[in-house]
Design a protein around this motif. Structure first.
Motif, PDB file in Angstrom:
ATOM      1  N   ARG A   1       0.831  -1.195   0.000  1.00 11.24           N
ATOM      2  CA  ARG A   1       0.000   0.000   0.000  1.00 11.24           C
ATOM      3  C   ARG A   1       0.876   1.260   0.000  1.00 11.24           C
ATOM      4  N   VAL A   2       1.951   1.208   0.770  1.00 10.02           N
ATOM      5  CA  VAL A   2       2.902   2.306   0.726  1.00 10.02           C
ATOM      6  C   VAL A   2       3.970   1.870  -0.258  1.00 10.02           C
ATOM      7  N   ILE A   3       4.037   2.521  -1.365  1.00  7.32           N
ATOM      8  CA  ILE A   3       5.022   2.101  -2.363  1.00  7.32           C
ATOM      9  C   ILE A   3       6.379   2.677  -1.965  1.00  7.32           C
ATOM     10  N   LEU A   4       7.299   1.776  -1.711  1.00  9.60           N
ATOM     11  CA  LEU A   4       8.635   2.240  -1.360  1.00  9.60           C
ATOM     12  C   LEU A   4       9.318   2.689  -2.646  1.00  9.60           C
ATOM     13  N   ASN A   5      10.006   3.811  -2.567  1.00  9.55           N
ATOM     14  CA  ASN A   5      10.678   4.312  -3.764  1.00  9.55           C
ATOM     15  C   ASN A   5      11.728   3.329  -4.234  1.00  9.55           C
ATOM     16  N   ALA A   6      12.458   2.795  -3.281  1.00  9.32           N
ATOM     17  CA  ALA A   6      13.542   1.895  -3.666  1.00  9.32           C
ATOM     18  C   ALA A   6      12.982   0.506  -3.923  1.00  9.32           C
ATOM     19  N   LYS A   7      13.363  -0.068  -5.031  1.00  9.33           N
ATOM     20  CA  LYS A   7      12.902  -1.421  -5.369  1.00  9.33           C
ATOM     21  C   LYS A   7      14.116  -2.334  -5.418  1.00  9.33           C
ATOM     22  N   SER A   8      13.911  -3.554  -4.946  1.00  9.33           N
ATOM     23  CA  SER A   8      15.011  -4.500  -4.969  1.00  9.33           C
ATOM     24  C   SER A   8      15.397  -4.808  -6.421  1.00  9.33           C
TER      25      SER A   8
ATOM     26  N   ALA B   1       8.865 -22.536  10.298  1.00  4.56           N
ATOM     27  CA  ALA B   1      10.275 -22.308   9.969  1.00  4.56           C
ATOM     28  C   ALA B   1      10.388 -21.518   8.666  1.00  4.56           C
ATOM     29  N   ASP B   2       9.629 -21.904   7.670  1.00  3.31           N
ATOM     30  CA  ASP B   2       9.759 -21.289   6.350  1.00  3.31           C
ATOM     31  C   ASP B   2       8.987 -19.977   6.246  1.00  3.31           C
ATOM     32  N   MET B   3       7.717 -20.027   6.625  1.00  2.00           N
ATOM     33  CA  MET B   3       6.869 -18.849   6.345  1.00  2.00           C
ATOM     34  C   MET B   3       7.159 -17.688   7.299  1.00  2.00           C
ATOM     35  N   GLU B   4       7.559 -17.990   8.553  1.00  5.88           N
ATOM     36  CA  GLU B   4       7.906 -16.874   9.450  1.00  5.88           C
ATOM     37  C   GLU B   4       9.271 -16.304   9.050  1.00  5.88           C
ATOM     38  N   SER B   5      10.086 -17.108   8.390  1.00  8.42           N
ATOM     39  CA  SER B   5      11.416 -16.628   7.993  1.00  8.42           C
ATOM     40  C   SER B   5      11.365 -15.823   6.704  1.00  8.42           C
ATOM     41  N   ASN B   6      10.661 -16.353   5.714  1.00 10.17           N
ATOM     42  CA  ASN B   6      10.761 -15.729   4.385  1.00 10.17           C
ATOM     43  C   ASN B   6       9.444 -15.120   3.897  1.00 10.17           C
ATOM     44  N   GLY B   7       8.480 -14.989   4.791  1.00 12.73           N
ATOM     45  CA  GLY B   7       7.225 -14.328   4.418  1.00 12.73           C
ATOM     46  C   GLY B   7       7.392 -12.815   4.532  1.00 12.73           C
ATOM     47  N   LYS B   8       8.184 -12.231   3.663  1.00 13.29           N
ATOM     48  CA  LYS B   8       8.520 -10.795   3.757  1.00 13.29           C
ATOM     49  C   LYS B   8       8.391 -10.154   2.369  1.00 13.29           C
ATOM     50  N   SER B   9       8.012  -8.864   2.353  1.00 15.73           N
ATOM     51  CA  SER B   9       7.913  -8.192   1.052  1.00 15.73           C
ATOM     52  C   SER B   9       8.828  -6.972   0.969  1.00 15.73           C
ATOM     53  N   VAL B  10       9.674  -6.826   1.955  1.00 16.65           N
ATOM     54  CA  VAL B  10      10.680  -5.755   1.938  1.00 16.65           C
ATOM     55  C   VAL B  10      12.027  -6.436   2.152  1.00 16.65           C
ATOM     56  N   ASP B  11      13.001  -6.058   1.350  1.00 19.37           N
ATOM     57  CA  ASP B  11      14.273  -6.777   1.467  1.00 19.37           C
ATOM     58  C   ASP B  11      15.109  -6.253   2.640  1.00 19.37           C
ATOM     59  N   LYS B  12      16.242  -6.891   2.824  1.00 21.55           N
ATOM     60  CA  LYS B  12      17.151  -6.586   3.930  1.00 21.55           C
ATOM     61  C   LYS B  12      17.545  -5.108   3.987  1.00 21.55           C
TER      62      LYS B  12
ATOM     63  N   TYR C   1       9.378  -9.241  -6.577  1.00 21.79           N
ATOM     64  CA  TYR C   1       9.279 -10.660  -6.933  1.00 21.79           C
ATOM     65  C   TYR C   1       8.635 -11.368  -5.744  1.00 21.79           C
ATOM     66  N   SER C   2       8.094 -12.548  -5.998  1.00 17.93           N
ATOM     67  CA  SER C   2       7.495 -13.306  -4.893  1.00 17.93           C
ATOM     68  C   SER C   2       8.599 -13.844  -3.998  1.00 17.93           C
ATOM     69  N   THR C   3       8.303 -13.915  -2.724  1.00 17.88           N
ATOM     70  CA  THR C   3       9.277 -14.496  -1.785  1.00 17.88           C
ATOM     71  C   THR C   3       8.681 -15.796  -1.232  1.00 17.88           C
ATOM     72  N   GLY C   4       8.712 -15.962   0.095  1.00 18.14           N
ATOM     73  CA  GLY C   4       8.345 -17.243   0.705  1.00 18.14           C
ATOM     74  C   GLY C   4       7.078 -17.870   0.128  1.00 18.14           C
TER      75      GLY C   4
ATOM     76  N   ASN D   1      17.297 -11.732  -0.894  1.00 21.64           N
ATOM     77  CA  ASN D   1      17.876 -10.637  -0.115  1.00 21.64           C
ATOM     78  C   ASN D   1      16.994 -10.236   1.071  1.00 21.64           C
ATOM     79  N   LEU D   2      16.538 -11.246   1.805  1.00 15.79           N
ATOM     80  CA  LEU D   2      15.674 -10.987   2.964  1.00 15.79           C
ATOM     81  C   LEU D   2      16.454 -11.164   4.253  1.00 15.79           C
ATOM     82  N   ASN D   3      15.967 -10.561   5.312  1.00  8.52           N
ATOM     83  CA  ASN D   3      16.419 -10.959   6.639  1.00  8.52           C
ATOM     84  C   ASN D   3      15.460 -12.064   7.075  1.00  8.52           C
ATOM     85  N   SER D   4      15.932 -13.291   7.051  1.00 16.36           N
ATOM     86  CA  SER D   4      15.051 -14.427   7.366  1.00 16.36           C
ATOM     87  C   SER D   4      14.893 -14.614   8.875  1.00 16.36           C
ATOM     88  N   TYR D   5      15.475 -13.745   9.660  1.00 16.85           N
ATOM     89  CA  TYR D   5      15.534 -14.021  11.106  1.00 16.85           C
ATOM     90  C   TYR D   5      14.780 -13.030  11.980  1.00 16.85           C
TER      91      TYR D   5
END
Ligand code: F6P
Length: 567
Positions: free
Chosen positions: A5-12, A362-373, A380-383, A511-515
């Motif tokens: 909804r908030v479009i970040l200017n910087a795109k991965s 383990a997988d979805m809490e780690s890589n269910g992200k839409s903003v990179d590190k 692109y799609s992630t988890g 390029n996610l923080n999976s942690y």
């Protein structure tokens, strides 16, 4: 992909990198390939696309890949600096950048005991000290030396925790049940729905029960509520217990000493771990206490050894023959190029039935992200959505969709050859089903084959032609087969570590923080507000009409029920 909804200017920039573009181009050809043809052309395909690691076999030949696909996928992994990031993780660098923490579940199972540093401190001595403390304590309980307030040994362990403080140990205990202490039972309470704790407590005697309150933060609402209910049950039970007796029946596993003491558990009965262990990666830490009580320290050490062996494999094996890397890159191939949305985990071993739920977190809490590190929006799609259930039951439930649905759902079939309950008839049937399903998903059944079968069954031609499209199977559905010789503690350790590293590699590529897991915060905050409104019966905050309507309905129904009970 869901737009932000908030479009970040910087795109991965990932999707414009050379390796990604090369894969996109390759995909145009590869999507047209059918695995049946690939197998026909290459009789050595299984040999070339399978790997053995100790007693574990990974067959990844039933995937929609060629040598070129793999080369390009490994190029992508190298471009993403998977090897460098892997070394950073093992070396204790603070790769969890949003929380400023190292990620060192691997140190917990570092059986070589080589020093691992966090902020210039070698963490191995404190890991070993905690293991020793757990060994002393669990030996006492398991041998019957640890006595409850009535002078009786402990017969029942209740782990109270949620998320990583529940899913890991419960999955391990279930998977390794054949190794359990013969007279100790273990139960897991995670849900704040009183049904679970009440049903559990109703079967227990306070004098022979030991509660393990497992919570990294020791502030988790569900866990603390259940722990308080257990404490009250214990203190108000039939025995004449006092607060002093709590020490014999309640222990804690946490990083938060202050909160443990405030709850009323002596810090002598607290087992520690550290902020560089993520909740969903914590089964190797003191969070494993209930598993150690149930299975014994020897078996827990074997579990650690199995994971350590996989860590060494992951650290040292070239990407091309590295199991976690191969699985991760195949997942990216399907998720980002074929646009597969989910991936199923299908164990053909009854004792592995909790593995899908464990891997979901383990997988979805780690890589269910839409903003990179670096704080940029991913384009692109992630988890992927991870789901699954025991394969054999799934065959009679949801496999229809795997075979003939409209979606591509890559699967991991996991089987063990030697069952702990070796009845040859059962074993043979189970194994045949496992093999048949991966074959069927890959081969499908052509129109000609189907027509032939209908003819053989004596179906009249006009009826057969009508039925034909419904009985045709496209096939070409990818699967990995992960086959353990036997589900031992060592093999389980390797299996779990393999998936952890798979998740890590995918996080690197995306390029996610999976942690971190900021996505769980909002719901927790809103819960607090709504709880306040329920408890005060006052509208204190503004809600949308749906949430307000549901809250009002809840209050109305509850009031009617209370009035009914009062009359
Ligand atoms: O809310 C998510 C989470 O923080 C998970 O990451 C974690 O495993 C779980 O809650 C339990 O947290 P704790 O161990 O601190 O009670």
């Amino acid at each position: 992909m869901r737009p932000l909804r908030v479009i970040l200017n910087a795109k991965s920039p990932l999707i414009n990198t050379p390796a990604w573009l090369a894969l996109l181009e390759h995909y145009k050809k590869a999507k047209k390939l059918h695995m049946v043809d690939l197998f026909e052309k290459d009789p050595e395909r299984f040999k070339r696309y399978s790997l053995q690691f100790n007693d574990m076999l990974l067959d990844y030949s039933k995937n929609r890949i060629t040598d070129e696909t793999l080369t390009l996928l490994f190029d992508l992994a190298r471009q993403a600096k998977v090897e460098e990031s892997r070394d950073s993780m093992f070396n204790g660098e603070k790769i969890n950048n949003t929380e400023g923490r190292a990620v060192l579940h691997t140190a917990l199972r570092n059986r070589s005991n080589t020093p691992v540093f966090v902020d210039d401190e070698n963490v191995m001595p404190k890991i070993n000290a905690e293991l020793e403390k757990m060994q002393i304590f669990t030996n006492k309980v398991r041998s019957g030396q640890w006595l409850g307030y009535a002078g009786l040994p402990i017969t029942h362990i209740v782990n109270i925790g949620i998320g990583g403080s529940d899913l890991g140990p419960s999955m391990v205990c279930r998977a390794l049940k054949p190794y359990a202490h013969p007279s100790l039972k273990v139960s897991f309470v995670s849900n704040v729905d009183a049904t679970q704790i009440e049903q559990t407590l109703s079967k227990l005697r306070p004098e022979t029960t030991l509660f393990v309150i497992s919570s990294k933060t020791f502030t988790t609402q569900e866990t603390i509520t259940n722990a308080n209910t257990a404490k009250e049950w214990f203190l108000t039970g039939p025995g004449k217990v006092t607060n002093d007796d709590i020490a014999k029946h309640f222990v804690a596993v946490s990083t938060n000493k202050e909160a443990v003491e405030k709850f009323g558990i002596d810090s002598a009965n607290m087992f520690r771990f550290w902020d560089w262990v993520g909740g969903r990666y914590s089964l190797w830490s003191a969070i494993g206490l209930s598993s150690i009580l149930y299975l014994g320290m020897d078996n827990f050490i074997k579990l650690l050894e199995g994971a350590h062996a996989m860590d060494n494999h992951f650290r040292t094996e070239p990407l091309e023959t590295n199991m976690p890397v191969i699985l991760a890159m195949l997942g990216i191939w399907y998720g980002n190029f074929f646009h597969a949305e989910s991936s199923a985990v299908l164990p053909y071993d009854h004792n592995l039935r909790l593995l899908p739920a464990y891997l979901e977190q383990a997988d979805m809490e780690s890589n269910g992200k839409s903003v990179d590190k670096d704080g940029r929006q991913t384009t692109y799609s992630t988890g992927k959505i991870i789901w699954g259930a025991e394969g054999i039951n799934g065959q009679h439930a949801f496999y229809q969709l795997l075979h003939q649905g409209t979606r591509l759902i890559p699967t991991d079939f996991i089987a063990s050859i030697i069952s702990h309950h070796c009845d040859e008839t059962h074993c043979n049937i189970l194994t045949s089903n496992f093999l048949a399903q991966t074959e069927a998903l890959m081969r499908g059944r052509s129109m000609e084959e189907t027509r032939e079968q209908l003819k053989e069954a004596g179906i009249e031609l006009h009826k057969a032609e009508k039925r034909l499209p419904h009985m045709f199977f496209e096939g070409n559905q990818p699967s990995n087969s992960i086959v353990l010789k036997k589900l031992t503690p060592h093999a389980l350790g390797s299996l779990i570590a393999m998936y952890e590293h798979k998740i890590f590699v995918q996080g690197c590529v995306w390029n996610l923080n999976s942690y971190d897991q900021w996505g769980v915060e909002l719901g927790k905050n809103l819960t607090k507000k709504i709880l306040e409104e329920i408890e005060t019966n006052d509208d204190l905050y503004e809600h949308d009409s749906s949430t307000q309507g549901l809250l009002d309905w809840f209050r109305k129904c509850r009031k009617e029920e209370q009035n009914k009970q009062n009359n």
